[in-house]
Design an enzyme around this catalytic site. Structure first.
Site, PDB file in Angstrom:
ATOM      1  N   GLU A 124      -5.861  -1.957  13.040  1.00 38.78           N
ATOM      2  CA  GLU A 124      -5.638  -2.859  11.902  1.00 38.78           C
ATOM      3  C   GLU A 124      -6.770  -3.885  11.773  1.00 38.78           C
ATOM      4  O   GLU A 124      -7.152  -4.243  10.649  1.00 38.78           O
ATOM      5  CB  GLU A 124      -4.293  -3.574  12.042  1.00 38.78           C
ATOM      6  CG  GLU A 124      -3.092  -2.652  12.184  1.00 38.78           C
ATOM      7  CD  GLU A 124      -3.006  -1.584  11.105  1.00 38.78           C
ATOM      8  OE1 GLU A 124      -3.410  -1.845   9.954  1.00 38.78           O
ATOM      9  OE2 GLU A 124      -2.543  -0.476  11.411  1.00 38.78           O
ATOM     10  N   GLU A 181       0.837  -1.205   0.000  1.00 37.96           N
ATOM     11  CA  GLU A 181       0.000   0.000   0.000  1.00 37.96           C
ATOM     12  C   GLU A 181       0.868   1.250   0.000  1.00 37.96           C
ATOM     13  O   GLU A 181       1.874   1.289   0.722  1.00 37.96           O
ATOM     14  CB  GLU A 181      -0.918   0.020   1.227  1.00 37.96           C
ATOM     15  CG  GLU A 181      -1.931   1.143   1.167  1.00 37.96           C
ATOM     16  CD  GLU A 181      -2.682   1.352   2.476  1.00 37.96           C
ATOM     17  OE1 GLU A 181      -3.803   1.842   2.433  1.00 37.96           O
ATOM     18  OE2 GLU A 181      -2.137   1.037   3.540  1.00 37.96           O
ATOM     19  N   GLU A 211      -8.852   5.234   6.576  1.00 36.91           N
ATOM     20  CA  GLU A 211      -7.996   5.402   7.757  1.00 36.91           C
ATOM     21  C   GLU A 211      -8.724   6.128   8.883  1.00 36.91           C
ATOM     22  O   GLU A 211      -8.554   5.796  10.059  1.00 36.91           O
ATOM     23  CB  GLU A 211      -6.726   6.163   7.370  1.00 36.91           C
ATOM     24  CG  GLU A 211      -5.809   5.414   6.427  1.00 36.91           C
ATOM     25  CD  GLU A 211      -5.283   4.120   7.011  1.00 36.91           C
ATOM     26  OE1 GLU A 211      -5.192   3.995   8.255  1.00 36.91           O
ATOM     27  OE2 GLU A 211      -4.982   3.208   6.220  1.00 36.91           O
ATOM     28  N   MET A 213       0.299  -2.825   8.938  1.00 35.24           N
ATOM     29  CA  MET A 213      -0.429  -2.831   7.664  1.00 35.24           C
ATOM     30  C   MET A 213      -1.500  -3.896   7.715  1.00 35.24           C
ATOM     31  O   MET A 213      -1.232  -5.044   8.071  1.00 35.24           O
ATOM     32  CB  MET A 213       0.539  -3.094   6.497  1.00 35.24           C
ATOM     33  CG  MET A 213      -0.144  -3.206   5.141  1.00 35.24           C
ATOM     34  SD  MET A 213      -0.997  -1.675   4.688  1.00 35.24           S
ATOM     35  CE  MET A 213      -2.211  -2.333   3.544  1.00 35.24           C
TER      36      MET A 213
END
Length: 332
Positions: free
Chosen positions: A284, A113, A306, A249
């Site tokens: 996450e 990403e 996000e 991630m």
């Protein structure tokens, strides 16, 4: 993929099913580093060999990252399959598929990403292209391979010194959430219900992972209850990476973390580190629903992905650990 982290490069083969909307002699994908060895496109009628060349993206800046396949004959409308064999150097700056050395051993990890899947393999590297992936990885004996989905089968060929891992097909994913890792890992098992949770570390470090396994178990239950929907993938691996550019991630089913964020001695860990662990884990894991199961169509909506995970992460920690006083921290 054939991956030996001790080497400077690796090899792969990609096959992509596509639907050709109108007859064409040109297809455009993404690649940023992979060297194409052979390129072909097969339709119902025939197999067409293609000439592969790289070009700059429309903005005309930086490295060439568009892969253009030119066919000698027109490809008819309808279903087709792109077949590419390639070699690539391991990625620079902890992006793409990159290698790490520690304790005299070499490892390979991915960080794709926002748009570095094209560094790891040729692909349509945009979040709106969301499809199932099938991954198989061949590695040297003594190393393990892990990926987004559970291992289906393992085939050893002692004469070659190689082991091949085949993984189950994934749920539909955008390219940036594909992930895999190779190395002589330790695996520590956590909860097995409703899905298996595992911690994957470098040798000698898995004993530091019980707090992370406990946090993942408790937070998955809170998130599933909040969304009214079970965790959307077949397993959850937590990978502690020794060199990692981000804090973590949210790869589907294979979440990667900077080691110091998730590996702690339970008898000596500070309150600040505990709060940090529960917070980053909740962020996450919230992404597994918001971002992974449901994905934005284009990169300019990452802020929403996000932002929601940040909001949800604090809500989960406040529910699970009210003594951490995350609600007061949010006010400040």
């Amino acid at each position: 993929l054939t991956i030996d982290p001790r080497e400077k490069s690796y090899a792969g083969r990609v096959r992509i099913g596509v639907e050709i909307e109108a007859p064409t002699r040109v297809l455009v994908l993404h690649a940023k580093g992979p060297q194409i060895l052979t390129a072909a496109v097969s339709s119902r009628a025939a197999k067409h060999w293609a000439k592969a060349r790289m070009r700059l993206a429309a903005h005309g800046k930086g490295e060439p990252e568009e892969l253009v396949l030119e066919l000698a004959q027109e490809l008819p409308a309808g279903p087709a399959e792109i077949d590419l064999q390639y070699e690539a150097a391991f990625g620079p700056n902890l992006s793409g598929l990159y290698r790490v050395e520690e304790g005299g051993r070499a490892y390979a990890f991915t960080q794709l990403e926002p748009n570095d899947a094209r560094r790891a393999f040729p692909c349509f590297d945009e979040p709106g292209h969301k499809v199932p992936f099938r991954v198989s990885i061949t590695v040297p004996e003594g190393m393990l391979a892990v990926a987004n989905t559970p291992e289906l089968r393992r085939r050893e060929t002692p004469s070659s010194g190689l082991v091949s891992y085949e993984f189950a097909p994934s749920e539909p994913l955008p390219t940036y959430l594909v992930a895999f890792a190779v190395g002589a890992f330790e695996i520590r098992h956590g909860a097995r219900d409703p899905v298996p949770i595992r911690l994957i570390t470098l040798p000698g470090k898995s004993h530091l992972g019980q707090l992370a396994l406990d946090a993942a178990r408790d937070e998955l239950a809170i998130l599933a209850d909040y969304f009214g929907s079970p965790y959307p993938y077949a397993k959850l691996d937590l990978v502690a990476v020794p060199e990692f550019g981000a804090g973590a991630m949210e790869n589907a089913g294979l979440v990667t973390f900077r080691e110091e964020r998730v590996l702690h001695d339970a008898a000596a860990v500070s309150l600040e580190a505990r709060r940090g662990l529960w917070g980053i884990m909740a962020h996450e894991l919230a992404h597994q629903w918001f971002g992974n199961l449901v994905t934005m169509k284009w990169w300019d909506d990452l802020w929403l992905n996000e932002g929601f995970a940040t909001w949800m992460g604090a809500k989960v920690v406040q529910t699970a650990k009210p003594g951490f006083l995350v609600d007061l921290e949010r006010v400040s």
